[in-house]
Design an enzyme around this catalytic site. Structure first.
Site, mmCIF file in Angstrom:
data_model
loop_
_atom_site.group_PDB
_atom_site.id
_atom_site.type_symbol
_atom_site.label_atom_id
_atom_site.label_comp_id
_atom_site.label_asym_id
_atom_site.label_seq_id
_atom_site.Cartn_x
_atom_site.Cartn_y
_atom_site.Cartn_z
ATOM 1 N N TYR A 157 23.707 36.662 -7.619
ATOM 2 C CA TYR A 157 23.190 36.051 -6.380
ATOM 3 C C TYR A 157 24.353 35.595 -5.505
ATOM 4 O O TYR A 157 24.355 35.807 -4.284
ATOM 5 C CB TYR A 157 22.281 34.880 -6.748
ATOM 6 C CG TYR A 157 21.545 34.257 -5.565
ATOM 7 C CD1 TYR A 157 20.316 34.756 -5.140
ATOM 8 C CD2 TYR A 157 22.068 33.146 -4.896
ATOM 9 C CE1 TYR A 157 19.633 34.175 -4.074
ATOM 10 C CE2 TYR A 157 21.397 32.562 -3.835
ATOM 11 C CZ TYR A 157 20.173 33.074 -3.432
ATOM 12 O OH TYR A 157 19.508 32.489 -2.366
ATOM 13 N N LYS A 161 25.095 37.005 -1.736
ATOM 14 C CA LYS A 161 25.030 36.163 -0.535
ATOM 15 C C LYS A 161 26.394 36.076 0.159
ATOM 16 O O LYS A 161 26.455 35.952 1.381
ATOM 17 C CB LYS A 161 24.487 34.781 -0.892
ATOM 18 C CG LYS A 161 23.004 34.797 -1.296
ATOM 19 C CD LYS A 161 22.091 35.315 -0.186
ATOM 20 C CE LYS A 161 20.608 35.163 -0.536
ATOM 21 N NZ LYS A 161 19.708 35.612 0.546
#
Ligand code: NAI
Length: 253
Positions: A157, A161
């Protein structure tokens, strides 16, 4: 201050719930026509109904945005039904399992990168020619606190991002002379349905634990939506390449 969004064509991905839903409703309240794109058919249709009930214009396109065919259908539908795309909000995303790098399976890595980073790339690439032809367009990506720091999520993640942040800034630079603006929000903890599927004893969460104390007040989806709408609006006409934390100051700690 005018948003200039009245009558504009807006695509919001992940608009079937959470931050995307709040953004879709906020754009509709400004008079924009909203294409609600989501994997979750029930959620997407409910948001369209909610907008229509208040006299707004919305339509749903459902499917997995990590698939090129779905991406093409979203872009095509916006062009056919709304006459173009003025605003694209790449907001759909999934959390990882907060896994530390050595514990990330190939499947977790591929899926998180595909949904969080590749899907925004695919949809932006599909929409951009229409924005360029119109000589204007605003892209707003939903990054994350995990796009700014290394202590907010797992390896997949966090990498995805940070990738969204890079994609946003590169887009802003490459197309700055052609009427395209690209910005991102970096939400801190926000009260939505998104929760990591975490084993508290696993190495990732255990290692991150000491850094989680400064998270601050949890945000509402509407607070995130207000920032998205601002960045997409004429009120932000000379703002591009910015990553705006909406995080109660977490990123400043
Ligand atoms: P949510 O789970 O309520 O909404 C995400 C939406 O995206 C869902 O409706 C889901 O069906 C949709 N979606 C997921 N994968 C998809 C796919 N492959 N194709 C189409 N639609 C798909 O979660 P939330 O919190 O509203 O998430 C929105 C964005 O905000 C995400 O990008 C997330 O990473 C980001 N974010 C959320 C934070 C939080 O604390 N809730 C913090 C930082 C960033």
């Amino acid at each position: 201050m005018t948003t200039g969004l009245d009558g504009r064509s807006v695509i919001v991905t992940g608009a079937g719930s959470g931050i995307g839903r709040a953004a879709a409703l906020a754009f509709a309240a400004e008079g924009a026509r909203v294409l609600v794109a989501d994997l979750n058919e029930e959620g997407a249709r409910a948001v369209v109904e909610e907008i229509e009930k208040t006299g707004g214009t919305a339509l749903a396109v459902t499917g997995d945005l990590s698939e090129q065919a779905v991406v093409d259908r979203v872009a095509q539908t916006a062009v056919e039904r709304f006459g173009g795309v003025d605003v694209l909000v790449n907001n759909a995303g999934i959390m990882d399992r907060m896994s530390a790098l050595a514990d990330v399976s190939d499947a977790e890595w591929e899926r998180v990168l595909r949904v969080n980073l590749t899907a925004p790339f695919l949809l932006t690439r599909a929409v951009l020619p229409h924005m360029l032809a119109a000589g204007r367009g605003a892209v707003v990506n939903t990054a994350s606190e995990a796009g700014l720091r290394g202590s907010a999520a797992g390896a997949a993640y966090t990498a995805s991002k940070h990738g969204v942040v890079g994609l946003t800034k590169n887009l802003a630079v490459m197309y700055r002379g052609q009427g395209i603006r690209a910005n991102a929000i970096a939400p801190g903890g926000t009260a939505t349905g998104m929760v990591p599927d975490v084993d508290g004893e696993a190495h990732g969460p255990r290692a991150l634990g000491p850094y989680f104390g400064n998270v601050g007040r949890i945000s509402t989806p509407e607070e995130q939506a207000a920032a998205i709408v601002f960045l997409a609006s004429d009120a932000a006409s000379n703002i591009s390449g910015v990553v705006l934390p909406v995080d109660n100051g977490w990123s400043a700690v």
